[in-house]
Design a protein around this motif. Structure first.
Motif, short mmCIF file in Angstrom:
data_model
loop_
_atom_site.label_atom_id
_atom_site.label_comp_id
_atom_site.label_asym_id
_atom_site.label_seq_id
_atom_site.Cartn_x
_atom_site.Cartn_y
_atom_site.Cartn_z
N PRO A 388 0.82 -1.21 0.00
CA PRO A 388 0.00 0.00 0.00
C PRO A 388 0.86 1.26 0.00
O PRO A 388 2.02 1.26 0.43
CB PRO A 388 -0.80 -0.12 1.31
CG PRO A 388 -0.86 -1.59 1.57
CD PRO A 388 0.46 -2.13 1.10
N ALA A 389 0.28 2.34 -0.48
CA ALA A 389 0.99 3.61 -0.56
C ALA A 389 1.50 4.04 0.81
O ALA A 389 0.84 3.86 1.83
CB ALA A 389 0.08 4.69 -1.14
N ASP A 390 2.73 4.59 0.81
CA ASP A 390 3.37 5.13 2.02
C ASP A 390 3.65 4.06 3.07
O ASP A 390 3.78 4.36 4.26
CB ASP A 390 2.54 6.26 2.63
CG ASP A 390 2.43 7.45 1.69
OD1 ASP A 390 3.43 7.81 1.04
OD2 ASP A 390 1.32 8.01 1.57
N THR A 391 3.77 2.81 2.64
CA THR A 391 4.20 1.73 3.52
C THR A 391 5.34 0.97 2.84
O THR A 391 5.62 1.20 1.66
CB THR A 391 3.06 0.74 3.85
OG1 THR A 391 2.78 -0.05 2.69
CG2 THR A 391 1.80 1.46 4.28
N ALA A 392 5.96 0.08 3.56
CA ALA A 392 7.04 -0.74 3.01
C ALA A 392 6.85 -2.19 3.42
O ALA A 392 6.30 -2.48 4.48
CB ALA A 392 8.40 -0.24 3.51
N THR A 393 7.30 -3.08 2.56
CA THR A 393 7.34 -4.50 2.89
C THR A 393 8.79 -4.95 2.98
O THR A 393 9.58 -4.72 2.06
CB THR A 393 6.62 -5.34 1.82
OG1 THR A 393 5.23 -5.01 1.81
CG2 THR A 393 6.76 -6.84 2.13
N PHE A 394 9.14 -5.55 4.10
CA PHE A 394 10.45 -6.14 4.32
C PHE A 394 10.28 -7.66 4.24
O PHE A 394 9.47 -8.23 4.98
CB PHE A 394 11.01 -5.76 5.69
CG PHE A 394 11.27 -4.30 5.86
CD1 PHE A 394 12.54 -3.77 5.70
CD2 PHE A 394 10.24 -3.43 6.20
CE1 PHE A 394 12.80 -2.41 5.86
CE2 PHE A 394 10.47 -2.06 6.37
CZ PHE A 394 11.76 -1.56 6.19
N ALA A 395 10.99 -8.31 3.33
CA ALA A 395 10.84 -9.75 3.13
C ALA A 395 12.19 -10.42 3.28
O ALA A 395 13.13 -10.11 2.55
CB ALA A 395 10.25 -10.03 1.74
#
Length: 435
Positions: A388-395
């Motif tokens: 989603p906009a203005d979020t980040a995913t760390f994988a």
């Protein structure tokens, strides 16, 4: 065309508003790549009995107006004349090039929404296998099940096991891990400003983690009862390190807005991390599909000491297996009957940065010495959906030779790179035992 409606979770991903809901896993191997026909033969042998891999996604028909706007649902349809070997292709591309080329384009209609690509490596003497999928089709546990079957010690997967849908009993995160219990379904918290140092566009980057630094970080805190203490798990280190990254973002924002140093603790609301948790009980381990729940856990961003943040993250994802409550089944069934309305009402909140400014996903292969046609496995890298906009995913992708971190964001490649660098810095601080 007959077919089954998508469950609520899969319907939500089919309606993902931030781009095609494509995700994947890449496996890097050392050695010369196998011939494409050899790979196709292996895929046909090991995956031929899996109905899930013949599914095609059928969108709701007609113009969605009136009641149909709220009740129209995607469905799965079988295409048994399309064998898995037909989904295997080669490309003269690296993983980064493949992500830029394929992951922002929908899969073609009428074909199963997955593909396996044989890619060249980033250096001489390496190659990669990239499994790309529409996330409504499979989850991360499904991917590791499929990819394990291709290894030299693998075996053909069985149809019955692949269809063993988790029933009344599900693995869930143990309740009460946070002060006051878990958050409500629509409870929001505190947004975390990303650096925003580039164009607002989907971006993805990958960095490798040093094995010695990760080992030292796990030893920074011992958890458990006296006499049976254990090092922190890799997943606990992962959550604590991401929390440190979010704390640094809050501090940078406070410093920029106030003209001085910020400690990231001025705003009292909780910062939440979204974490997918596999719901399969032990007897459904080879089920192919989506059997996970996104849970939210507190990010200890107010703690300045990295070891204290790690202590706060220990035990957050401890799971139990229990029957699903009647209320849970009733709620999911009700929302699934009106997916458009449910997602329209909830989407503005559950996709907001205040709901979960970061998602943390960890996929790993624990087995040692895995090989493909004699070529040793070297790395596992995750490609998450556009967040989603203005979020980040760390994988975090892990196998016995080492770990890689992928960062995906909607705020540009500069932000993705800065967040990855901040993760490496925070992990080094944790390993060094300094604040």
């Amino acid at each position: 065309m007959p077919g089954s409606h998508l469950p609520l979770l899969e319907e939500g991903m089919a309606r993902w508003p931030f781009g095609p809901p494509n995700a994947g896993i890449a496996l890097d191997f050392v050695g010369a790549p196998p011939a494409l026909d050899e790979l196709r033969s292996l895929v046909e042998e090991r995956w031929k009995a899996l109905p899930r891999l013949t599914q095609t996604l059928v969108v709701p028909g007609g113009v969605r107006t009136g009641l149909g706007r709220w009740t129209g649902r995607h469905r799965w349809a079988r295409r048994d004349d399309h064998g898995p070997a037909q989904q295997v292709a080669g490309a003269d591309s690296t993983l980064r090039e493949a992500v830029n080329q394929w992951f922002h384009r929908p899969f073609p209609a009428g074909r199963p929404p997955w593909s396996l690509h044989l890619l060249r490596g980033t250096t001489e003497g390496e190659f990669s296998l990239l499994f790309r999928m529409h996330h409504s089709l499979l989850d991360g546990r499904s991917l590791t099940t499929l990819l394990r079957a291709l290894f030299d010690d693998g075996r053909p997967l069985e149809e019955a096991a692949s269809l063993a849908v988790p029933g009344p009993r599900r693995r869930t995160v143990r309740p009460g891990v946070a002060a006051g219990g878990p958050p409500g379904l629509l409870t929001t918290g505190r947004a975390v400003p990303l650096p925003h140092q580039g164009a607002r566009e989907p971006a993805y980057t990958v960095v490798r983690l040093r094995a010695d630094v990760l080992r030292a970080a796990r030893e920074a805190v011992r958890a458990g009862e006296a006499g049976s203490e254990r090092p922190a798990t890799t997943n606990e280190v992962f959550l604590a390190t991401v929390s440190g990254v979010l704390r640094s973002c809050l501090s940078a924002s406070a410093a920029g807005s106030a003209g001085g140093a910020g400690d990231g603790s001025a705003e009292p609301r909780q910062v939440w991390l979204s974490v997918p948790v596999d719901e399969r009980p032990d007897d459904c381990g080879e089920f192919l599909g989506n059997a996970f729940a996104n849970v939210r856990v507190p990010a200890p961003v107010t703690l300045s000491d990295p070891a204290a943040r790690l202590s706060a993250c220990t035990g957050l994802l401890a799971t139990v297996t229990r029957p699903r409550r009647t209320s849970e089944r009733l709620l999911e069934g009700t929302l699934a009957a009106i997916p458009g309305a449910a997602l329209a009402l909830a989407g503005g909140r559950i996709f907001a940065p205040a709901y979960a400014p970061a998602a943390c996903s960890y996929v790993h292969l624990r087995e040692r010495g895995q090989t493909l046609a004699g070529r040793p496995l070297r790395r596992l890298t995750i490609v998450p959906m556009v967040p989603p906009a203005d979020t980040a995913t760390f994988a975090l992708g892990g196998c016995t030779p080492g770990h890689t971190l992928s960062v995906a964001t909607n705020s540009g490649s500069r932000d993705a790179g800065l967040l990855a660098e901040a993760f490496l810095d925070e992990l080094t601080l944790l390993a060094a035992g300094t604040g």
